[in-house]
Write a protein that holds these residues in place. Structure first.
Motif, PDB file in Angstrom:
ATOM      1  N   UNK A   1       2.939   2.560  -3.183  1.00  0.00           N
ATOM      2  CA  UNK A   1       2.175   3.368  -4.128  1.00  0.00           C
ATOM      3  C   UNK A   1       1.961   4.779  -3.593  1.00  0.00           C
ATOM      4  N   UNK A   2       1.606   4.858  -2.322  1.00  0.00           N
ATOM      5  CA  UNK A   2       1.272   6.171  -1.763  1.00  0.00           C
ATOM      6  C   UNK A   2       2.503   7.056  -1.620  1.00  0.00           C
TER       7      UNK A   2
ATOM      8  N   UNK B   1       0.842  -1.203   0.000  1.00  0.00           N
ATOM      9  CA  UNK B   1       0.000   0.000   0.000  1.00  0.00           C
ATOM     10  C   UNK B   1       0.876   1.251   0.000  1.00  0.00           C
ATOM     11  N   UNK B   2       1.894   1.226   0.861  1.00  0.00           N
ATOM     12  CA  UNK B   2       2.683   2.447   1.045  1.00  0.00           C
ATOM     13  C   UNK B   2       3.584   2.736  -0.139  1.00  0.00           C
TER      14      UNK B   2
END
Lengths: 594, 594, 594
Positions: free
Chosen positions: B57-58, B54-55
């Motif tokens: 990408x963020x 998730x991170x």
């Protein structure tokens, strides 16, 4: 340029791209089938089912390239019966119809993948590869040619927009015949001494959230499945409407029906009902209106419950995921529904017979003409499928063998077919679902027990026993605690045997047996696996009226397969017990312990 | 308007929207990577891997906005080496190239996410955030500029349509160097006293259905990955053909090869093979024909098996998910394959050198020219990546530290990095996979054992023992049942120690230790977690020839970490045992109990 | 034809198809909600949550067809308050607006599905079906008409591009009021004797990888959700930019904030933060620039943490999945953000009041005008929603009842509502999360214990006890091992009771109780389930100072529900124990055993 020319150019480009997006969505349905079938079956076969769903697409691609695509869309031959195979994909790549190839390949793969569900948990993997290849190479392409490749059904006016008939019914028939020829999973049906089935057992799926995800994936993919071949925005919009209403209604009807019939709304059946509605609307999605879609969906929601019941209680064909009820029965229903509900209020309606006369459904003023054509198409396709798949399975059965051995089935196909100890490594799996008919096909060498020597027996199942005179002071009280450590796979047989002996209660714990052992010869990604940790079951019973020797003998017999490590038995004296309530002592107090 | 003008308008609009749909599909691949990496690793790290995926990408979005996008697509500078960073996204939003930004952002994120797989289960989370940011901000944008931003490779005629080179090989190289610098997971390799590796252990993934879902997600996303930049329906159709054939063939070849080599078709390797085929076809997807795609796929299916073996047995780089075999090796293969198989029968073919002369693959009559350019591009990109990522990891290693501590690794990164007791709360997790080399880096304070005082030792590991003289009547029989309750994480050490002592069998149960304790200081969604229920392991062994005091000492040593609650030991007298078969008594009978 | 005419034709066709693709993506969000809510809650309710998410779409379809679509998009009536219901879908199918129907249906379903998360794990299924139908039929369509159906808010210039207000805030308000009226899950809050809450407990989700998949699905779907109504490629590109930046920033900010506040980066909160960023950018996605999206996202990342904390510690509303924090709070924030950040640098910007004067955000020079309109729209919608949903829940509460019984809740809704023994059949589930406040609403007939006769008590909880004089030689040592076998659902009560008695340690094992029993009357897919295998808990404690009779009495009381099979108690003498370290004997040695 005229406006029509411009529109045509636009339409060609827009729907050319949409056609491929639709194909990608249909590919995505492979994931849906994989998740759905995995979730509805048992954990010990999860890796095997994943593998089957992956391979049917991959193997299907190979055979569709080599043979299927030509049989399907090659030049029409033999009076509309087949297309002529060709190798244009290799020899004339510049002029090849790329989009059409991809589109038809993913549809073909859908047909093949339906079958794996009904035959899950007991089919040999090699046999799966073979029949999957045959479906993609021959069975599907030829019947699809009849309807979609310009064959004789197409010429007659038969309508199956996206495949209730050519894909779902065909896949469903293969699923039905396959499951029937394979026989039920061990323990699915309990029989009395005359072989009459006295009880049907349920094997709940091991991962319903995953199965539900599969259904959502399939539903999403279905917008591509039904919509990919649309040619105008209006038509596509209408297809989306019918493709939404039918499954929604089917699911609601199924929920209400199972609620009434079984007392509670059944989750897994409702998931099936969504698919049933989608299958049923597939053929008529472009030619029916909202009312038609509603009725088609409602009937589908009932048919799926009926179909599952019918297989369980009438045909006795064991279909773990409901593939027959969903795809075969509703595929037929959808095909026929075209003849009942087709209406020219649907945008870009164009059903016509070979003379160009408009065809309408029975309930929309079209009489029996279209309905008759639909029946002909359906029967022709069904007959072709039934015959060819029967021959395929028959040959496989006689050569490779269709079914895994009973031991493989009980142990699970993950480890036996793929050397995968578990698809859920690290989770404690406690899969003891279902009673087994011990005298049927679970008889893993048990008949050998009587032939075995004492040494063989004792080597297989060790017994450790506290002697009765051990305390010096008091003798055997006649009450014993017997602890059995056995293979997980033998639990059902053990339980049955103890129950038959009169043991009415037991406490069961899953433990890990553990020792220094040589590798088991299984490989995971090329690395040999240690077999040092084996899931075992620990069963504790307390007996008094039943002679402990009889218990030991029974346990030994139940566990015996002739290999070292079949199990171990520990026997403890229980000196005295009282029930606090009554003051009863000794074995009277023990009659209903646990 | 001329027909060409109309077509251009149509194409601009249709492929403008498709470009964004493609970008959404590439975003979707993030889910595929997350599921795939999670499924192929162990349950105790599942939350950590989710978080990393998730991170990246963020965090990648943040750094790509701030720096990466400019370096990539800003005005060409330094003779084609970099683009000039700018802040147009903030300062000139009305004139910003929105679509291109999104499109390139999702591609960039793919590069970063590849790395997390090979470095899974042992990398510090903070370090992950840092190197992930560096890849998105600098490493990827600069090399991507060379090929896709008008840089020097683009000017030379280097062809990498969708990123075998710029994305997969780059991600794969980072993955390889990272995993190498990190070292293998504890227990992956067993060594003898000289440090020579004697055995490779497998850590089966904890959720293969999830991993398979990840592969299906990736495959679906790949139609966007490879297709997004297409500009005609024909080209897009052809890309779909090659993007389907290559992975399908790769998977079939891998299945056959593992079947032959390891005796059974390997599920997880076949899942990798699908990805390998997709990676390999990424660069050449628009310039090869069906035959080329077939060969590229077949080679990829073999390369992935080779790559996994090569890492396990030659480089000894521990790559939990096969990222190096899939992305690095097949990224290289795909890049080179352009130079071998490029053919102008592919629609809208336009490979040309800077003078406009058509370039073709070696096997299609183009000689070595294109192949040479491909090698140059590949080596230039590889060199840049290797140097920059090495520096990045080196600095991280020397500052933050790359690797989690051994205790964190054994306990699992979910709880240690994120305070998450389990990503599967409520499931009984029994993760005892793999033997550990106790004398290597699993030595959690064990060396301290000898320094500890008796009180320290006994506080850490309590012993409860039935006295030998307890029955009044008979003395110690010399046979004992020792029950050990210990932390799950110490099981492997304990088992190894007991085995070394000569204990050959044991029964293991997972239990929950339970008591009133203060909160552990871990938060879940802002709420402090009770630490009242701790998963423990209960190990039962029966010993006779081995002195029980030695067993106790061994267990205490194996469990000791210096904290209260390291474990408990219960010792029971076993008064007398007989083997029913032989009548053997006492410890002779016990030699092979369990 | 003029170039404008051609462009219009192209746009109509291209965005006509994209509109439907967008609708399919929004449908896909149903899967996201299902996976997300399932993963964030406990395994025993997984099937129930799946079912709810499936049914809200299906039931919603029925009611939206019958009533909702007309109220929403029918002819404007009552001064912009409602649309006039009609049955065009059935009566005028040929002229029906198919695409618009599908598009609005899937948006409507999103609103309904939000609610199931906050009310998870304790709502009656029938009640869920009813309120879900009411939302789809009345509550959503009427307020959506105001903004999107030409109603009074639309006329005023209120802007909510894709539904921060009309969908997410509305769903979030329903979620908040529903969860508040329902009360917290058993065990969520611990109270002291005055009813003051002393402690908040966390119930970690049972499958975070699945929840993460849900978030990725939702994020993907959001590109359709926000983008579907775009009309130019530029606008769509810009929407993709803002829809990517806001959630990415929100997630990064949340990670940093939880890292600082709770010591570690919280996985599940970051997953929520991605959704929060998406919700917040939904209304303004087409009218803000990259900077606006960044700020909106950053605030959303903080708001979600605040919202979860606020519910846990201030409102005491138990929201298992964070639906209120994500949808209500960020829905409001997104709606207001339009009034702060709207800028005409966004492509095809057209915000204007009823006189056609351009409206801009406060920070972009537009003053308070647009902001004021946004507040009006938000309050109007919120008020409508709060009133109507309150009435709905109130009526349900007074008739059907909103909440499942405490026993159903503890046992899990899967088995009690759907007859599904487990959504994860075969997995060992060990869900003992959270302490329960025994004196609150967990009191399952316990008050009846005192009224029950001895026979009733003993029938419910059997006690088996080794007599003290059993060994002939020595008498009761005063030390006992008490083994309790009980239902999983009673574990918390038992543990609490024993702790209160002074028992400080115990060992807990999950076992399967097993016996010959009649079917439980539960059906799985129409087949009656055997209830022969029941998950039980085995608790072992050793006591000496505490009188064993007191322990027995306490256990009996804790387990008593008045049914046969509530549990069993075994009492063993422990003859003598020493602690090896100290030589302490007897009960001194036992004070801190385990």
């Amino acid at each position: 340029m005229s406006i029509e020319q411009v529109k045509e150019l636009i339409g060609g480009e827009v729907f050319g791209v949409w056609f491929l997006i639709g194909a990608a969505l249909v590919f995505w349905m492979q994931a849906g089938f994989a998740m759905c079938e995995t979730g509805f079956t048992r954990a010990k076969n999860a890796g095997n089912i994943i593998m089957k769903n992956l391979m049917d697409f991959c193997i299907g691609t190979v055979t569709f390239v080599l043979l299927g695509f030509g049989l399907f869309l090659g030049e029409d031959a033999l009076f509309g019966l087949i297309g002529l195979p060709n190798f244009d994909i290799f020899t004339n790549y510049a002029g090849f119809d790329w989009s059409n190839f991809v589109f038809n390949l993913v549809f073909c793969a859908t047909t093949a993948t339906i079958v794996s569900g009904s035959m899950a948990e007991r089919t040999r993997f090699i046999s799966y590869c073979v029949y999957s290849a045959v479906i993609s190479a021959v069975i599907y392409p030829i019947e699809a040619h009849w309807t979609w490749g310009g064959g004789f059904l197409a010429q007659m006016g038969f309508h199956d927009f996206a495949g209730s008939n050519c894909i779902h019914m065909v896949g469903g028939i293969c699923a039905f015949i396959g499951a029937a020829m394979l026989g039920p999973r061990i323990g699915k049906y309990e029989k009395d001494k005359n072989g009459k089935i006295t009880k049907v057992n349920a094997f709940p799926g091991h991962n319903l959230p995953l199965a539900a995800l599969g259904v959502f994936i399939l539903w999403l993919g279905w917008y591509g499945f039904n919509g990919a071949a649309a040619t105008t925005v209006e038509q596509l919009g209408a297809i989306f409407v019918t493709t939404t209403i039918a499954p929604a209604i089917a699911t609601v009807v199924c929920m209400i029906f199972t609620w009434i019939k079984y007392g509670k709304p059944d989750v897994s059946m409702c998931l099936n009902a969504s698919l049933a509605g989608l299958v049923a609307i597939t053929a008529p999605c472009d030619v029916v209106d909202a009312l038609g879609a509603t009725i088609i969906g409602a009937v589908a929601g009932l048919l799926v419950v009926f179909g599952v019941w019918f297989n369980d209680y009438v045909t006795r064909v064991d279909d773990p995921v409901g593939a027959v009820a969903v795809h075969m029965i509703n595929g037929i229903w959808g095909t026929i529904a075209v003849g009942l509900f087709a209406t020219n209020t649907a945008p870009t309606y164009s059903l016509a017979d070979k003379n160009g006369a408009e065809l309408l459904g029975l309930f929309y003023g079209g009489g029996f003409k279209l309905l008759g054509i639909q029946f002909i198409g359906m029967f022709a396709t069904a007959a072709w499928t039934a015959v060819t798949i029967f021959i395929t399975f028959y040959i496989i059965k006689k050569t490779l063998g269709l079914r895994a051995s009973a031991e493989e089935e009980i142990t699970g196909l993950d480890i036996t077919e793929h050397g995968l100890p578990s698809a859920y490594s690290g989770f404690a799996i406690n899969d003891m679902s279902g009673m087994m008919e011990v005298n049927e096909n679970t008889n893993l060498g048990e008949s050998e027990y009587d032939k075995a020597s004492d040494i063989q027996k004792d080597t297989a199942v060790k017994v450790v026993k506290e002697t009765n005179i051990v305390q010096g002071v008091f003798a055997d009280t006649g009450m014993h605690k017997v602890v059995v450590i056995a293979k997980l796979a033998r639990f059902d047989a053990l339980k049955k045997a103890l129950n038959d002996l009169g043991v009415t209660g037991m406490t069961v714990t899953q433990v890990m047996g553990c020792g220094i052992q040589k590798g088991a010869g299984e490989y995971y990604r090329g690395v040999e696996l240690d077999a040092t940790l084996l899931p075992k079951i620990k069963v504790e019973v307390i007996v008094s009226a039943i002679p402990v020797e009889k218990v030991i003998e029974t346990v030994k017999k139940a566990l015996y397969t002739g290999h070292i490590g079949d199990g171990k038995i520990f026997v403890y004296n229980v000196s005295k017990v009282v029930k606090v309530r009554t003051g009863e002592e000794d074995y009277e107090a023990l009659q209903d312990v646990e």
